[in-house]
Design an enzyme around this catalytic site. Sequence first.
Site, mmCIF file in Angstrom:
data_model
loop_
_atom_site.group_PDB
_atom_site.id
_atom_site.type_symbol
_atom_site.label_atom_id
_atom_site.label_comp_id
_atom_site.label_asym_id
_atom_site.label_seq_id
_atom_site.Cartn_x
_atom_site.Cartn_y
_atom_site.Cartn_z
ATOM 1 N N HIS A 10 -2.986 -11.960 38.268
ATOM 2 C CA HIS A 10 -1.721 -12.243 37.601
ATOM 3 C C HIS A 10 -1.133 -10.916 37.136
ATOM 4 C CE1 HIS A 10 -3.035 -11.756 33.398
ATOM 5 N NE2 HIS A 10 -4.187 -12.238 33.815
ATOM 6 N N ASP A 153 -8.667 -8.953 25.951
ATOM 7 C CA ASP A 153 -7.739 -9.826 26.681
ATOM 8 C C ASP A 153 -8.345 -11.219 26.755
ATOM 9 O OD1 ASP A 153 -9.738 -9.483 28.584
ATOM 10 O OD2 ASP A 153 -8.502 -8.314 29.968
ATOM 11 N N GLY A 184 -8.742 -13.806 23.112
ATOM 12 C CA GLY A 184 -7.535 -13.994 23.924
ATOM 13 C C GLY A 184 -7.415 -15.428 24.406
HETATM 14 FE FE LIG Z 1 -6.854 -7.846 31.351
#
Ligand SMILES: [Fe+2]
Length: 569
Positions: A10, A153, A184
Site C-alpha cells: 500500500h 506502524d 498502529g
Molecule cells: Fe510501515
Amino acid sequence: MKILGIHIGHDSSAALIVDGRLVADVADERFTRVKHYCGMPYQSIEYCLAAAGLKSSDLDVVALSSLSRITDLGYLFDIAAGTSEYILTREGRLVPIGRPVPAGGLAQLPLYISKLPLTSPTLVMHVEHHLAHAASAYYTSGHPGTQLVVTADGLGDGIPLAIWKGEQGRLTLLQSFPTSASLGWFFGNVTEALGWWHGDGEGKTMGLAPYGDPARAAGVLDPYYPKFAGGDLVEEHDFGPTHGWNEAGAYHWHMEDAGKIRKLVEQHGAEHLAAEAQRVLEEQMAAIIYPWLERVGTRNLSCAGGLFLNVKLNQRIWTSGKVDVQHIYPNPGDSGLAVGAALHAYHQLKPGSTVEGLPHLYWGPSYADEEIERVLAERHLEANFEEDIAGRVAGLLADNRIVGWLQGRMESGPRALGGRSILMSPTRAENKDIINARVKFREAFRPFCPSMLAEDAPAWLERHRPERFMITSFDAAPGRRERIPAVVHADGTVRPQTVEQDVNPLYWRLLDQFKRRTGVPVLLNTSLNIRGEPMICHPREAIRCFYDSGLDYLALGSYLLAKPGRDGH
Ligand SMILES: [Fe+2]
C-alpha cells in the site's frame, strides 16, 4: 552511485538517489489516481529515471523495502543472466537469497508495458521494512550525533515497532516487537469502528478527539491494545485473524476488534471514544519513547512509520521537554519506504558518508509554462499570463477568494506544501466551512493547516521551532488565535508549515505579499484535491478539480484561470 528505491505495497512508491543525494521521489497514487495505490509502481519508476535522465541499465542498485523476493513481487525487470538478489542486513552484510533470478525476466508482459533491463553488475537488495523506515528518519535528520530512532506502524515484515540507535552514520537495532505490540493496528481498529478506512482515516480520529472528553470513555478501550511500561511490552494483545483485500487498486483491512469497539462508540459517543483512543496512543508511546531516550542516553529523537503521522503525539513528545532535537521524517508512512531503502543501501555501501538534512519535499513532477499553455489550449481554455503570479494571487486571497495553486515540483508525502495547494485567507472563521462545503466536501470537524513565513513563526507558535512539513502541531500563541481562526483547531493547536525564502521563493513571496496586504503572514493551505482523491499531480487534473468544485481561481504556473462571474465579483 545511482540507487533506485522501490516500495511495493500500500502506498507504492519509487525514489532515486544519486551519490547520496535525493533526486526524485513519488508515490504511485499520484499517477494511478487511486489513493494509497497498492501495486507495482511502474509510472513512479519511469518518472524517477526520467527526472535524472537515466536508463534502468545505468542503475548500480535496486533497493526494495521488503524481504519478499522479487520473483514474488512481480516481473518488472528484464534481468541479465547471473544477477542475484541479496538481503542487505542491518550490519551491512549482503546475504544472497536462494537461486539467481532467471535470465530474461520472470513473466511475459503485454507489449505496452516495457520491462526495465538491468545489467548484471546491478545489485538487487532487500531492505527490511522497519529498517527502511528507520533509514528514512535517521539519514534525513542532518544530525551526526547519537540518536534514538523509533519506527512504528501497523505492521511491516512482521514488526509493528522497533527501537534503533543511530550513531556515526550507522543504525543499530536495539529492540523489535511482535505483532501483538501493534499500537498502529489498535488505532486503525478504532478508526474503522468510527466508520473510516483503517490505514487512511486515522487522521480523522485524531481530528475528532479534541471534541471529546477521554474521561467519558475512560478505560473502555483497555481490552483492545497492548500495554507498555518502562520501554518494555508488559501486556500483549491478540488481534485475532486479520482480513485484507485489494479493492480497485487499494488495500483494505478488517480485524474483529473493530466490530466490538463499534458497540462502545454507540454507547459512549464517537468523539469521546476518539479522545480516549488518542489519549491511549500518546500515553503508550510516551511509555516507550521516554525510557528508551534514557537507556540510550540521548535527547535526540528521529521517528518514522505511519504512526508518526499523528501530529498530536509528535507535539506531546516535543512539549515533554525530554528531547532537544525531534526529527520526524515528513513522509513517515509506507510511501516513504522507497527513500528509506535507497538511503540505507547508500550508507551501507559508502560507510562514513555525511548524514544529510532534508530541506524540502519537492521531489515530484513539474510542468513548465509552455506545457501548461498547451494543456489549456487543447481544452479551449483562456487564462491570463501573469508577470507576478504571487502578487496577483495574494491580492485575490486578501479579497477572500479560494485559489488552487499548482507550482513547480509536486511534494512527496501527504501534506500540501505550496506545490499543489488550495489556498484561502485564514482570517475569517467561516472560511473553514466555506472550503469544506465548496471544495473539499469533507467532514466539518477536520481542521485546516497554515503555511506561515518562517521569520514570523516565533510570534505565532508556542515553543516554536522551524517546521517545514506540517508534521507536528503547536499551541497557537495567545492573542494570535483570533487573527487566524480558520486554521486553529478546537483545542487551540495549529499544524504549521514554516516557509523559508531560499527553500521556496515563489511561495514565500505569496505569503509575504499577503502579509503586506493584510498584516497576517499566514495562509490556510490544504491539498489540491477533492476528498478521497490523491493529491493532484498534473495540470489537467487541476483543471478537472477546478471545474468540479467551488474554487474561484486556479493558478497554473504563470497562468491564472478564473470562473465566469467570479472575476472581479
Ligand atoms: Fe510501515
